[in-house]
Design a protein around this motif. Structure first.
Motif, PDB file in Angstrom:
ATOM      1  N   ARG A   1       0.843  -1.205   0.000  1.00 50.88           N
ATOM      2  CA  ARG A   1       0.000   0.000   0.000  1.00 50.88           C
ATOM      3  C   ARG A   1       0.877   1.253   0.000  1.00 50.88           C
ATOM      4  O   ARG A   1       0.631   2.198  -0.744  1.00 50.88           O
TER       5      ARG A   1
ATOM      6  N   VAL B   1      -8.261   6.155  -1.243  1.00 48.87           N
ATOM      7  CA  VAL B   1      -8.127   5.928   0.201  1.00 48.87           C
ATOM      8  C   VAL B   1      -8.440   7.223   0.931  1.00 48.87           C
ATOM      9  O   VAL B   1      -8.511   8.293   0.324  1.00 48.87           O
ATOM     10  N   SER B   2      -8.588   7.099   2.225  1.00 54.65           N
ATOM     11  CA  SER B   2      -8.850   8.292   3.024  1.00 54.65           C
ATOM     12  C   SER B   2      -7.548   9.026   3.314  1.00 54.65           C
ATOM     13  O   SER B   2      -6.465   8.449   3.279  1.00 54.65           O
TER      14      SER B   2
ATOM     15  N   LEU C   1      -5.685   7.406   6.115  1.00 56.17           N
ATOM     16  CA  LEU C   1      -4.879   6.245   5.769  1.00 56.17           C
ATOM     17  C   LEU C   1      -3.518   6.684   5.210  1.00 56.17           C
ATOM     18  O   LEU C   1      -2.488   6.092   5.529  1.00 56.17           O
TER      19      LEU C   1
ATOM     20  N   HIS D   1      -1.342   7.452   7.883  1.00 56.25           N
ATOM     21  CA  HIS D   1      -0.890   6.242   8.569  1.00 56.25           C
ATOM     22  C   HIS D   1       0.486   5.815   8.034  1.00 56.25           C
ATOM     23  O   HIS D   1       1.329   5.320   8.782  1.00 56.25           O
ATOM     24  N   TYR D   2       0.701   6.034   6.750  1.00 56.43           N
ATOM     25  CA  TYR D   2       1.954   5.619   6.106  1.00 56.43           C
ATOM     26  C   TYR D   2       3.020   6.716   6.083  1.00 56.43           C
ATOM     27  O   TYR D   2       4.204   6.421   6.000  1.00 56.43           O
TER      28      TYR D   2
END
Length: 188
Positions: free
Chosen positions: A6, A37-38, A41, A44-45
């Motif tokens: 991802r 994606v949001s 998210l 998050h990465y």
């Protein structure tokens, strides 16, 4: 999709976008929309937009370095240099927006981005210095500093070439490959 896959996918979307517009114009929302994606998210990465931009720059640098890796099976050091520089010129030409943005854009003043650029240049300098003995050149501090200067010359000359229609690709390639042995000779 695995977390690594991802993350790589998000970087790929960023690389595609930087091919069309300056890095500083790529927003988290645009990447999130393109990836489906949001925003959360994406964060998050990547801790921040700047971290995402650095990841894009590093991916771009890694691709350029992989493509320009010298091929020792070519034998003759000048042939190896010419082949590597040919790949560099082609890579930059194919990725002109991204390359110019990363070297000259607002991101070039960012310390994390400069680290990516500096590491990439160090790899390029190391490659040249590794082949210096094949040219009969002893690696000295003067040779090392001249190779750093040659890398800057190659970058600047190639960027100028991208905006000029007065110099052919072959003329550019001859210029940048001939400049290195000339610099080496000047250090002796």
């Amino acid at each position: 999709m695995s977390p690594e896959a991802r993350r790589d996918q998000l970087i790929e979307f960023g690389l595609a976008m930087v091919g069309e517009r300056p890095l500083e114009d790529i927003t988290i929302d645009a990447i999130a929309d393109a990836a489906g994606v949001s925003r959360a998210l994406l964060f998050h990465y990547f801790a921040s937009k700047q971290d995402f931009h650095v990841a894009i720059a590093q991916a771009q640098a890694d691709r350029m370095l992989a493509r320009t890796e010298p091929d020792p099976s070519l034998g003759d050091p000048l042939v190896i240099l010419t082949a590597s520089m040919s790949e560099f010129v082609d890579y930059v030409s194919e990725n002109r927006t991204a390359y110019t943005t990363l070297i000259r854009g607002a991101s070039s003043s960012d310390s994390a981005m400069r680290e990516v650029f500096d590491r990439t240049r160090e790899v390029m300098v190391g490659r040249v210095l590794d082949h210096a003995p094949a040219f009969g050149v002893e690696v000295t501090p003067l040779v090392t500093i001249s190779v750093h200067g040659w890398i800057a010359f190659v970058e600047e000359t190639t960027i100028r070439w991208l905006t000029s229609d007065t110099v052919s690709r072959d003329e550019l390639l001859r210029l940048i490959t001939a400049a290195l042995p000339a610099l080496a000779a000047a250090t002796q």
